[in-house]
Design an enzyme around this catalytic site. Sequence first.
Site, PDB file in Angstrom:
ATOM      1  N   ASP A   1     -23.476   3.226   2.772  1.00 28.73           N
ATOM      2  CA  ASP A   1     -22.244   2.452   2.652  1.00 28.73           C
ATOM      3  C   ASP A   1     -22.166   1.806   1.263  1.00 28.73           C
ATOM      4  O   ASP A   1     -23.157   1.249   0.793  1.00 28.73           O
ATOM      5  CB  ASP A   1     -22.259   1.363   3.738  1.00 28.73           C
ATOM      6  CG  ASP A   1     -20.936   0.641   3.848  1.00 28.73           C
ATOM      7  OD1 ASP A   1     -19.921   1.311   4.101  1.00 28.73           O
ATOM      8  OD2 ASP A   1     -20.916  -0.598   3.663  1.00 28.73           O
TER       9      ASP A   1
ATOM     10  N   GLU B   1     -21.176   6.918   0.053  1.00 28.76           N
ATOM     11  CA  GLU B   1     -19.740   6.646   0.149  1.00 28.76           C
ATOM     12  C   GLU B   1     -19.237   6.333  -1.259  1.00 28.76           C
ATOM     13  O   GLU B   1     -19.353   5.206  -1.722  1.00 28.76           O
ATOM     14  CB  GLU B   1     -19.481   5.446   1.068  1.00 28.76           C
ATOM     15  CG  GLU B   1     -17.987   5.157   1.208  1.00 28.76           C
ATOM     16  CD  GLU B   1     -17.694   3.720   1.602  1.00 28.76           C
ATOM     17  OE1 GLU B   1     -18.625   2.896   1.632  1.00 28.76           O
ATOM     18  OE2 GLU B   1     -16.508   3.420   1.844  1.00 28.76           O
TER      19      GLU B   1
ATOM     20  N   ASP C   1     -12.252   4.628   7.506  1.00 27.04           N
ATOM     21  CA  ASP C   1     -11.650   3.775   6.477  1.00 27.04           C
ATOM     22  C   ASP C   1     -10.221   4.149   6.138  1.00 27.04           C
ATOM     23  O   ASP C   1      -9.590   3.462   5.326  1.00 27.04           O
ATOM     24  CB  ASP C   1     -12.483   3.844   5.189  1.00 27.04           C
ATOM     25  CG  ASP C   1     -13.718   2.951   5.268  1.00 27.04           C
ATOM     26  OD1 ASP C   1     -13.637   1.909   5.944  1.00 27.04           O
ATOM     27  OD2 ASP C   1     -14.737   3.283   4.643  1.00 27.04           O
TER      28      ASP C   1
END
Lengths: 423, 423
Positions: B144, B174, B258
């Site tokens: 992340d 990410e 997201d």
Amino acid sequence: MHDLGVNAIYFCPIFQSTANHRYHTHDYFQVDPILGGNAAFKTLLEAAHARGIRVIIDGVFNHASRGLYQFNHTLENGKASPYLDWFTFRGFPVRAYDEPINYEAWWGLAPLPKFNHRNPQVREFIFRVAEHWIREGIDGWRLDVPGEIDDDEFWREFRRRVKAINPDAYIVGELWQRADRWLAGDQFDAAMNYQFTRACLSFFVEHNDASRNLLQEYSYGDVKPMEAGEFARALDEMLHWYPEEIVYAQLNLLDSHDTARFLSIARGDITALKLALLTMFTYPGAPMIYYGDEIAMEGRKDPDCRRAMVWNPGRVNREMLETTKRLTALRNKYAALRRGTLTTLHANGKTYAFARHYADETIIVTLNAGRESMMLDLRVDPLVPNGARLIDEWTREEIIVQEGFARGIPMPARDGKVWAVQK
Amino acid sequence: MHDLGVNAIYFCPIFQSTANHRYHTHDYFQVDPILGGNAAFKTLLEAAHARGIRVIIDGVFNHASRGLYQFNHTLENGKASPYLDWFTFRGFPVRAYDEPINYEAWWGLAPLPKFNHRNPQVREFIFRVAEHWIREGIDGWRLDVPGEIDDDEFWREFRRRVKAINPDAYIVGELWQRADRWLAGDQFDAAMNYQFTRACLSFFVEHNDASRNLLQEYSYGDVKPMEAGEFARALDEMLHWYPEEIVYAQLNLLDSHDTARFLSIARGDITALKLALLTMFTYPGAPMIYYGDEIAMEGRKDPDCRRAMVWNPGRVNREMLETTKRLTALRNKYAALRRGTLTTLHANGKTYAFARHYADETIIVTLNAGRESMMLDLRVDPLVPNGARLIDEWTREEIIVQEGFARGIPMPARDGKVWAVQK
């Protein structure tokens, strides 16, 4: 520990916590990383068990901490948290880091939110913690403030769940007063026997304002000086409060993390500590040495009584250490001291004598809490027959019983003796 | 999953957290009890591995939560905490539950205190988390916001520690933009390829204000419509950004937790999703299906895109499910789709065609994003020799290559075809 002659260790809280005393539990399934975590504890357990030493840990189940997952959940999510019913809230959002707080906490202390033990999920959580560590190999639980969980069925279930895994597991409650309610056999195996401590403080310590001050506030409170007669009655009465199995399992102690040390209350008078220690090691119940007492560590009220252990050999009181080892060896040697009946033989002024008897073994303990040495003619019949000899355990001095008396027992000031009876 | 034809699962955060999305980690070593805890995860891992399915989990190492042990320690103890240097404080006592907060947090959000990655203890803590779960059997880490840990050596060490235990472990970051810095071979194996997603959104989706709105805010931002020529160039360029091993390991996706779902941005136009899915499954890199896309679930911007999975069979789009299974089967069948080179054969207006080639296997994909059906004369030399046949993978229709062309390829509106070349 092995060298000291002990066969069990009771640890104050070891679970992950943000408090140095660890009564604020952050995670009941993790040993504090500062202590080496679960891996170090597992190693310790194995090493202890390999030496025949059992390990009891402190279970703090009345309250947790603000960082406990379930409490933190209510802080983060307020009314949307599924854990609201794990605690008792008086409003939302939860105010935990600003006074006044709006939840029930131990003594109203913000860092110690109290569990709601009426919630079946909370009960199950605690029981699973208890089971988990018994399965991991601990030999019992010392329960912190169990009386504040005002629910006999909670503790009965706790006992059933623990004993189902290990029937020999020891469950001992922190109960400062007479504890019939919890010691009927269906809840705890024993209580921390602060009544015994109080009696020893009354009889062996010479009190003044300084000692009285150390007894006050979250501790023993008033402790009145006693003469030998009262002391003997106190020690005898305690033996009849509870079922016999419990009496013989009581956790006797002279001090703890919650009280000024016995030696400090006695203002450094090591004879007081030695007399009390001798009594504890020859009295029914499990004697507990608070770390450091065996090397004469001092410590006033909490937190001073929680000083770090002295490991420096140069700062160890070797004579106290030898005395302690002599007492653990004594108790390990004689079944009468562990399992025997207790008979008061003499109690007058500052002198006290009692016998422990089991099978064909009789041990007599003579104590003089006074400042003057003397001789004692001790009536020992019908327990000890004429012609039997009392042999001083350490000097091997002998006294022959005649006409029901052991006459001329030396009673040095502020000291005690142990006599094995040979028939 | 096995039935769907996938061979890996990537889970959004699973560790104990007080947030439903679990990006606020409370304990990196515990799977959330809501998910069944560590025991359930172990069972899942074993079941997945027994079916040849690998499991990747989400590593949130930039920030933690206010309940994390080490952060909670600073809240409880202020300047006396040994964990002060785990975070970045601007004052004491720590203010975490009242604005303004006085520590660095992700996007300034109080619940997400940012780790201080310059602290060797923090680094070691994170590396041990990474190692622990690899040892427990996970097959890789999705990282992340790794770009917010602005430290190449941190991620190099992360890679070394993970690969030392499992050299096949997949590490995917990410990273929403071109990510050369992290994809040189010494840090990550791949990035989430949102560039691919953007290209598909540009070419296959017919945009209007509603779709543009769904692309804004913490998401793709502006996505300009593309003609086939631009789309082909975009897809081709991406293949040259990184070393070949990385290109073939990229995590291609059409949407995520997201972003609004591809189908919703396309305002329910399932042809857009199917065209994009076909492209993803025939393009180099690892195609990822965001849960529910395979049954045509819709979802606008976060949190709507995180709706619970639809399990009710009556609410499943069976045709979409069959299409998805056909595509996973296709990719599993042809090595050329997994490992082959990509050659653009045609790109004009709304039509696009490319070939994948590996060893003696050639696959041709033809796509028509337009609203009108047509025929395409496709130049295939020198890749495909005259006399070879293009066989429609699903209808078995055949076209023979003559004079370097496969003539008369049917290009139904808003649809695509896959042709296997038989020489």
